[in-house]
Structure formats: structure tokens, C-alpha cells
Write an enzyme that holds these catalytic residues in place. Structure first.
Site, PDB file in Angstrom:
ATOM      1  N   TYR A   1       7.316  33.252  22.835  1.00 30.33           N
ATOM      2  CA  TYR A   1       7.383  32.004  21.873  1.00 30.33           C
ATOM      3  C   TYR A   1       7.671  30.843  22.772  1.00 30.33           C
ATOM      4  O   TYR A   1       5.842  29.914  22.236  1.00 30.33           O
ATOM      5  CB  TYR A   1       8.016  31.441  20.616  1.00 30.33           C
TER       6      TYR A   1
ATOM      7  N   LYS B   1       3.776  27.933  23.975  1.00 26.51           N
ATOM      8  CA  LYS B   1       3.902  26.784  23.401  1.00 26.51           C
ATOM      9  C   LYS B   1       3.965  25.733  24.796  1.00 26.51           C
ATOM     10  O   LYS B   1       2.932  24.831  24.351  1.00 26.51           O
ATOM     11  CB  LYS B   1       5.305  26.290  22.936  1.00 26.51           C
TER      12      LYS B   1
ATOM     13  N   SER C   1       4.719  22.915  19.825  1.00 23.50           N
ATOM     14  CA  SER C   1       6.366  22.548  19.340  1.00 23.50           C
ATOM     15  C   SER C   1       7.683  22.369  20.683  1.00 23.50           C
ATOM     16  O   SER C   1       7.887  22.150  22.384  1.00 23.50           O
ATOM     17  CB  SER C   1       6.708  24.058  19.376  1.00 23.50           C
TER      18      SER C   1
HETATM   19  N1  NAD Z   1       8.921  26.617  11.608  1.00 18.06           N
HETATM   20  C1  NAD Z   1       9.117  26.260  12.374  1.00 18.06           C
HETATM   21  O1  NAD Z   1      10.396  25.725  12.789  1.00 18.06           O
HETATM   22  C2  NAD Z   1       7.668  25.169  13.559  1.00 18.06           C
HETATM   23  C3  NAD Z   1       8.365  23.753  14.851  1.00 18.06           C
HETATM   24  C4  NAD Z   1       7.568  24.038  15.883  1.00 18.06           C
HETATM   25  C5  NAD Z   1       6.417  24.516  15.731  1.00 18.06           C
HETATM   26  N2  NAD Z   1       5.644  25.171  14.566  1.00 18.06           N
HETATM   27  C6  NAD Z   1       4.257  25.832  14.474  1.00 18.06           C
HETATM   28  O2  NAD Z   1       3.774  25.102  13.304  1.00 18.06           O
HETATM   29  C7  NAD Z   1       2.545  25.977  13.175  1.00 18.06           C
HETATM   30  C8  NAD Z   1       2.728  26.667  11.884  1.00 18.06           C
HETATM   31  O3  NAD Z   1       3.385  27.430  11.447  1.00 18.06           O
HETATM   32  P1  NAD Z   1       4.006  27.195  10.547  1.00 18.06           P
HETATM   33  O4  NAD Z   1       5.854  27.177  10.795  1.00 18.06           O
HETATM   34  O5  NAD Z   1       3.838  26.256   9.637  1.00 18.06           O
HETATM   35  O6  NAD Z   1       4.693  28.977   9.785  1.00 18.06           O
HETATM   36  P2  NAD Z   1       3.946  29.373   8.745  1.00 18.06           P
HETATM   37  O7  NAD Z   1       3.807  31.041   9.228  1.00 18.06           O
HETATM   38  O8  NAD Z   1       4.104  29.546   7.287  1.00 18.06           O
HETATM   39  O9  NAD Z   1       2.214  29.355   8.816  1.00 18.06           O
HETATM   40  C9  NAD Z   1       1.329  29.953   9.795  1.00 18.06           C
HETATM   41  C10 NAD Z   1      -0.444  29.985   9.230  1.00 18.06           C
HETATM   42  O10 NAD Z   1      -0.704  30.741  10.220  1.00 18.06           O
HETATM   43  C11 NAD Z   1      -1.690  31.917  10.215  1.00 18.06           C
HETATM   44  N3  NAD Z   1      -2.349  32.247  11.210  1.00 18.06           N
HETATM   45  C12 NAD Z   1      -1.017  33.705  11.663  1.00 18.06           C
HETATM   46  N4  NAD Z   1      -1.999  33.936  11.930  1.00 18.06           N
HETATM   47  C13 NAD Z   1      -3.042  33.605  12.478  1.00 18.06           C
HETATM   48  C14 NAD Z   1      -4.525  33.758  12.106  1.00 18.06           C
HETATM   49  N5  NAD Z   1      -4.742  34.848  13.843  1.00 18.06           N
HETATM   50  N6  NAD Z   1      -5.891  33.153  12.819  1.00 18.06           N
HETATM   51  C15 NAD Z   1      -5.031  32.695  11.658  1.00 18.06           C
HETATM   52  N7  NAD Z   1      -4.477  31.923  11.151  1.00 18.06           N
HETATM   53  C16 NAD Z   1      -3.633  32.422  11.428  1.00 18.06           C
HETATM   54  C17 NAD Z   1      -0.785  32.512   9.302  1.00 18.06           C
HETATM   55  O11 NAD Z   1      -1.540  33.466   8.015  1.00 18.06           O
HETATM   56  C18 NAD Z   1       0.098  31.164   7.707  1.00 18.06           C
HETATM   57  O12 NAD Z   1      -1.119  30.897   6.737  1.00 18.06           O
HETATM   58  C19 NAD Z   1       2.610  27.098  14.604  1.00 18.06           C
HETATM   59  O13 NAD Z   1       2.072  27.068  15.536  1.00 18.06           O
HETATM   60  C20 NAD Z   1       4.157  27.304  14.955  1.00 18.06           C
HETATM   61  O14 NAD Z   1       3.906  27.795  15.720  1.00 18.06           O
HETATM   62  C21 NAD Z   1       6.413  25.861  13.303  1.00 18.06           C
END
Ligand code: NAD
Length: 288
Positions: free
Chosen positions: A164, A168, A151
Site C-alpha cells: 500500500y 501511495k 495517504s
Molecule cells: N480509510 C482510510 O483510513 C484511508 C486513509 C488514507 C487514504 N485512504 C484512501 O482513501 C480512498 C478511498 O478509500 P476509503 O477509505 O473511502 O474506502 P472505501 O472502501 O470505503 O471506498 C473505496 C471505494 O473505491 C471503490 N473502488 C475500488 N476499486 C475500484 C476500481 N478498480 N475502480 C473504481 N472504484 C473502485 C470501491 O468500490 C469503494 O467504493 C482510497 O484511495 C484509500 O487508499 C483511506
């Protein structure tokens, strides 16, 4: 595995991709993008029904996918799933370590160690467990790619997201260390660094977190909206996935997705550079 298509969209024909957190958001978009590029997808998620839905969506679009329940915080679960994926699809060519949870939105004086421990277990140790379960096989075969979903919060810190950001930043250190460790073994490492992406992250975090997140006051909510606008706005999960595959194909370590999201990181780097230059000037005077 062939990673091709330098002209036109990247191709991953026949590559076996194990994705974590594939049930939602960026993970689901990555699953669809990999499948469209010819890869065979092992969609895993702690929420097994959501992983199954992703696999169904991939198959409905004409791709190849299977789903598996996997909680990335569980070593035994990792070993069992990797063995099953290799039996079902063959050796894993790409590990997309994407599962993650979000902030408790508390400031450091109120942040519980319990929450921090839980978040590190998912966001950092979950990725480390994946490395331990998959990378030795890649090294033995002399080929493979690992994509971490980091991130922009791994490069600079905003107010109220200390937990968070800390995870990261740690994940970036893990990814960069892995890059050094596997250099020369045929294994490539990348870290995806998105800014804001409209996903279910707040909701999936809420459903699993060890304690509820603090409710942001209206001033904080306005601050957050400004922050999102100042750090590249929103980019869709589909666009993030498309950029990710290009970055993987091109063998880039850092994969950035939001134009204009680097300002705060550059400010941090400039401060570090100024301080180091001051030190160097100081030591030149001292020794003179
Ligand atoms: N959405 C944003 O703005 C953003 C920005 C930067 C980085 N990210 C990163 O992107 C990645 C995906 O997140 P997203 O935004 O798509 O959110 P999301 O909630 O849509 O998807 C995350 C998925 O991870 C799964 N998960 C959570 N804990 C888990 C575990 N212990 N074991 C296996 N699966 C697990 C959840 O069930 C979910 O399906 C994350 O690492 C998040 O930190 C998101």
C-alpha cells in the site's frame, strides 16, 4: 465554474465534479460535500449500485448528481464515462481521483508480485488513466482542478504495509509531476493525505483483491491500534471531505487532515537532512 467563498464554507457552484470510488467512505463524503457546495456530481464506482446510492443520497439532500459504473483500471471504460458525463453535465471542472484498495498486510518476503501488480493498477495506474482521460480537456479550456486521494502512507512507511505504501508513494510522485506539467495551464493539483479514516476499505479491498489479505496476529492488531493513535487517531470521512474542499478552494497541493500525523514523516526527513549534512561536511573536508 466558480470556486469561491474564502470567507465561510467553500462554494463550487455549477462546477462539474467527476469522482471515482464515490460509492463508499471518503468518496461518498466528498460527493455530498461537493454537492452541498453547489457542484454537480458524477459519482462513479466499480460497484455501480453503491455509486447509484451515493447519487440518490446527494439528490435526497437537494443536490445534483448522476451515477456511472467505472472501473478505474480500464482505459476504454474511462473514455466512455468521460464522454457520457460531458454529454450529461458538461465539461469536467474537477476530477477527484479517489478510488483505491488496501494492503495485503504481508511483509516483503511473502508479498506476491501479483497482488502488488493489481494494487498498482488500481491505486496508481487508475489515477494515471484518469489524468489521461480528463486533463487534456481541462488544459484546452484553461481551467480545472485535480484532487488525488493519497495517504500519509505516501510519506512514510509502517510495518506490514509495504504494498500500500509503495502505491501511495508512487501516487504522490504522479500528483507532483502533474502539478509541474500543468503549471501555467490553469489546472490546479492537490493531494489529500489522510491518516486513519473509518471506512469500508478493508471490506471493499477483500471483495475485489486478487488474493485474500493475511490475517494479522493479535500482536500486529495491537501494534496497528497504537500506530493509529500515534498518527492522529481517527478522523471521519465527512470531516476529511470538508477539509478537502477548503484545501481545493485555497489551491493547496498537500491537504492534510489529521493533526499530529506527521511525526514519522518528520523523523524520516530529519534522517535525510542529517545524512545530506554529513555528506556536505565530508566534501568540505575532502576539498579542504
Ligand atoms: N480509510 C482510510 O483510513 C484511508 C486513509 C488514507 C487514504 N485512504 C484512501 O482513501 C480512498 C478511498 O478509500 P476509503 O477509505 O473511502 O474506502 P472505501 O472502501 O470505503 O471506498 C473505496 C471505494 O473505491 C471503490 N473502488 C475500488 N476499486 C475500484 C476500481 N478498480 N475502480 C473504481 N472504484 C473502485 C470501491 O468500490 C469503494 O467504493 C482510497 O484511495 C484509500 O487508499 C483511506
Amino acid at each position: 465554474m466558480s470556486i469561491e467563498g474564502r470567507i465561510g464554507p467553500p462554494r463550487f457552484d455549477g462546477a462539474n465534479v467527476l469522482l471515482t470510488g464515490a460509492g463508499s467512505g471518503i468518496g461518498r463524503a466528498l460527493a455530498l460535500e461537493f454537492a452541498q457546495a453547489g457542484a454537480h456530481v458524477a459519482a462513479t464506482d466499480v460497484d455501480d449500485e453503491s455509486a447509484a446510492e451515493t447519487a440518490r443520497a446527494v439528490r435526497a439532500a437537494g443536490g445534483v448528481a448522476r451515477s456511472y459504473a467505472l472501473d478505474v483500471t480500464d482505459d476504454a471504460w474511462w473514455s466512455a464515462v468521460v464522454a457520457r458525463v460531458e454529454r450529461d453535465l458538461g465539461p469536467i471542472d474537477v476530477l477527484a481521483s479517489n478510488a483505491g484498495s488496501s494492503s495485503s498486510r504481508r511483509e516483503l518476503t511473502e508479498l506476491s508480485v501479483e497482488y502488488l501488480r493489481w494494487l498498482f493498477d488500481v491505486n496508481v495506474l487508475g489515477a494515471v488513466r484518469g489524468i489521461r482521460a480528463v486533463v487534456p480537456g481541462m488544459r484546452a479550456r484553461g481551467r480545472g482542478s485535480v484532487l488525488f486521494t493519497g495517504s500519509m502512507a505516501g510519506l512514510w512507511v509502517g510495518r506490514g504495509g509495504a504494498d500500500y505504501s509503495a502505491t501511495k508513494h508512487a501516487l504522490l510522485a504522479v500528483a507532483d509531476s502533474l502539478r509541474n506539467e500543468v503549471a501555467g495551464d490553469g489546472v490546479r493539483v492537490s493531494i489529500l493525505c489522510p491518516s486513519a479514516v473509518p471506512t469500508r476499505l478493508a471490506e471493499t479491498t477483500r471483495s475485489r483483491a486478487v488474493e485474500p489479505a493475511a490475517v494479522p496476529d493479535p500482536t500486529r492488531a495491537a501494534e496497528m491500534a497504537t500506530l493509529v493513535a500515534e498518527t492522529g487517531g481517527m478522523v471521519s470521512a465527512e470531516e476529511v471531505a470538508r477539509i478537502s474542499l477548503e484545501g481545493l478552494r485555497d489551491g493547496r497541493f498537500y491537504i492534510f487532515t489529521h493533526a499530529g500525523s506527521g511525526t514519522r514523516f518528520l523523523e524520516r526527513s530529519a534522517e535525510i537532512a542529517r545524512e545530506l549534512a554529513r555528506l556536505d561536511r565530508g566534501s568540505a573536508v575532502d576539498t579542504g
